[in-house]
Design a protein around this motif. Sequence first.
Motif, PDB file in Angstrom:
ATOM      1  N   ARG A   1     -42.217   8.405  17.991  1.00  0.00           N
ATOM      2  CA  ARG A   1     -43.413   8.784  17.349  1.00  0.00           C
ATOM      3  C   ARG A   1     -43.774   7.612  16.269  1.00  0.00           C
ATOM      4  NH1 ARG A   1     -42.858  14.073  14.667  1.00  0.00           N
ATOM      5  NH2 ARG A   1     -45.084  13.774  14.099  1.00  0.00           N
ATOM      6  N   ARG A   2     -44.975   7.311  15.912  1.00  0.00           N
ATOM      7  CA  ARG A   2     -45.517   6.332  14.987  1.00  0.00           C
ATOM      8  C   ARG A   2     -45.053   7.035  13.517  1.00  0.00           C
ATOM      9  NH1 ARG A   2     -49.939   4.863  11.597  1.00  0.00           N
ATOM     10  NH2 ARG A   2     -51.038   6.730  12.134  1.00  0.00           N
ATOM     11  N   THR A   3     -44.292   6.255  12.758  1.00  0.00           N
ATOM     12  CA  THR A   3     -44.137   6.412  11.242  1.00  0.00           C
ATOM     13  C   THR A   3     -44.678   5.441  10.572  1.00  0.00           C
ATOM     14  OG1 THR A   3     -42.001   5.395  11.110  1.00  0.00           O
ATOM     15  CG2 THR A   3     -42.092   7.855  12.008  1.00  0.00           C
ATOM     16  N   ALA A   4     -45.417   5.994   9.550  1.00  0.00           N
ATOM     17  CA  ALA A   4     -46.012   5.219   8.586  1.00  0.00           C
ATOM     18  C   ALA A   4     -45.344   5.612   7.019  1.00  0.00           C
ATOM     19  CB  ALA A   4     -47.658   5.297   8.555  1.00  0.00           C
ATOM     20  N   PRO A   5     -45.271   4.588   6.149  1.00  0.00           N
ATOM     21  CA  PRO A   5     -44.746   4.862   4.866  1.00  0.00           C
ATOM     22  C   PRO A   5     -45.740   5.870   4.102  1.00  0.00           C
ATOM     23  CG  PRO A   5     -45.064   2.493   5.208  1.00  0.00           C
ATOM     24  CD  PRO A   5     -45.784   3.304   6.283  1.00  0.00           C
ATOM     25  N   PHE A   6     -44.565   6.945   3.556  1.00  0.00           N
ATOM     26  CA  PHE A   6     -44.985   8.029   2.942  1.00  0.00           C
ATOM     27  C   PHE A   6     -46.084   8.666   3.347  1.00  0.00           C
ATOM     28  CE2 PHE A   6     -43.906   4.362   0.052  1.00  0.00           C
ATOM     29  CZ  PHE A   6     -42.663   4.885  -0.413  1.00  0.00           C
ATOM     30  N   VAL A   7     -46.261   8.958   4.850  1.00  0.00           N
ATOM     31  CA  VAL A   7     -47.303   9.704   5.519  1.00  0.00           C
ATOM     32  C   VAL A   7     -46.459  10.578   6.590  1.00  0.00           C
ATOM     33  CG1 VAL A   7     -49.324   9.824   6.976  1.00  0.00           C
ATOM     34  CG2 VAL A   7     -49.013   7.947   5.171  1.00  0.00           C
ATOM     35  N   THR A   8     -46.820  12.193   6.753  1.00  0.00           N
ATOM     36  CA  THR A   8     -46.364  12.747   7.773  1.00  0.00           C
ATOM     37  C   THR A   8     -47.309  13.369   8.340  1.00  0.00           C
ATOM     38  OG1 THR A   8     -44.186  12.878   6.130  1.00  0.00           O
ATOM     39  CG2 THR A   8     -44.797  14.586   8.049  1.00  0.00           C
ATOM     40  N   ASN A   9     -47.447  13.561   9.622  1.00  0.00           N
ATOM     41  CA  ASN A   9     -48.355  14.216  10.317  1.00  0.00           C
ATOM     42  C   ASN A   9     -47.712  15.120  11.406  1.00  0.00           C
ATOM     43  OD1 ASN A   9     -50.754  15.199  11.838  1.00  0.00           O
ATOM     44  ND2 ASN A   9     -51.450  13.071  12.115  1.00  0.00           N
ATOM     45  N   ALA A  10     -47.645  16.459  11.235  1.00  0.00           N
ATOM     46  CA  ALA A  10     -47.139  17.319  12.180  1.00  0.00           C
ATOM     47  C   ALA A  10     -47.733  16.921  13.810  1.00  0.00           C
ATOM     48  CB  ALA A  10     -47.020  18.534  11.883  1.00  0.00           C
ATOM     49  N   PHE A  11     -49.193  16.697  13.557  1.00  0.00           N
ATOM     50  CA  PHE A  11     -49.935  16.717  14.793  1.00  0.00           C
ATOM     51  C   PHE A  11     -50.144  15.507  15.451  1.00  0.00           C
ATOM     52  CE2 PHE A  11     -51.379  20.203  12.103  1.00  0.00           C
ATOM     53  CZ  PHE A  11     -51.295  21.494  12.824  1.00  0.00           C
ATOM     54  N   SER A  12     -49.103  14.448  15.043  1.00  0.00           N
ATOM     55  CA  SER A  12     -49.205  13.225  15.603  1.00  0.00           C
ATOM     56  C   SER A  12     -48.638  13.300  16.995  1.00  0.00           C
ATOM     57  CB  SER A  12     -48.497  12.322  14.834  1.00  0.00           C
ATOM     58  OG  SER A  12     -46.998  12.427  14.757  1.00  0.00           O
ATOM     59  N   LEU A  13     -48.992  12.163  17.852  1.00  0.00           N
ATOM     60  CA  LEU A  13     -48.746  12.130  19.379  1.00  0.00           C
ATOM     61  C   LEU A  13     -47.285  11.597  19.261  1.00  0.00           C
ATOM     62  CD1 LEU A  13     -51.985  11.012  20.833  1.00  0.00           C
ATOM     63  CD2 LEU A  13     -50.984  13.107  20.871  1.00  0.00           C
TER      64      LEU A  13
END
Length: 171
Positions: A58-70
């Motif tokens: 899964r894609r991770t971005a700094p200081f961002v969380t998204n439970a609905f990410s692909l």
Amino acid sequence: MKKIFFHLYGSIPVSFHSPLSIDEAVSRLRSTTTRSVFQSITYESACGFVFSRYVSLRRTAPFVTNAFSLQLRGRFKNIDNATVFQGSFSVAWFPKIFISVVIVFLSILTVNSLIQVLNNQIDMWFAPIVPLFMMGFAIFMVQFGAWSSEYDQAFISKIVREALKNDSATS
């Protein structure tokens, strides 16, 4: 509405071909991804597990969380003496179950409060409206999660494609 439900419950199949052996493809993909979110706390990366029988990225971005990410889930296969990674992009199982339970519960609450208002068992005429607003908010959260993860499939696909290509021709 159909787009929201497809994002939440659907999956997008993908296939990546590689001239490399399965072991080399696994090694290269593992070296271009991070194992932990904490390893990529200052930059965007693909994070997860890479094994020949199971890949989950899964894609991770700094200081961002998204439970609905692909998430990309799949495995490496040897098809006609060629290495092929077959998988699919989909949302993780926990957000699917959580939102499903929330929507079902709020639907039951809406119907129950509507029946009570129509039978004059309660005087609060707005009782059926409150769960509808809550359901709308839950659907909005799914839509916002889908919007903020638009880039995930392209980002992860690019990383996998780059890792699985043969660089020996350019060296």
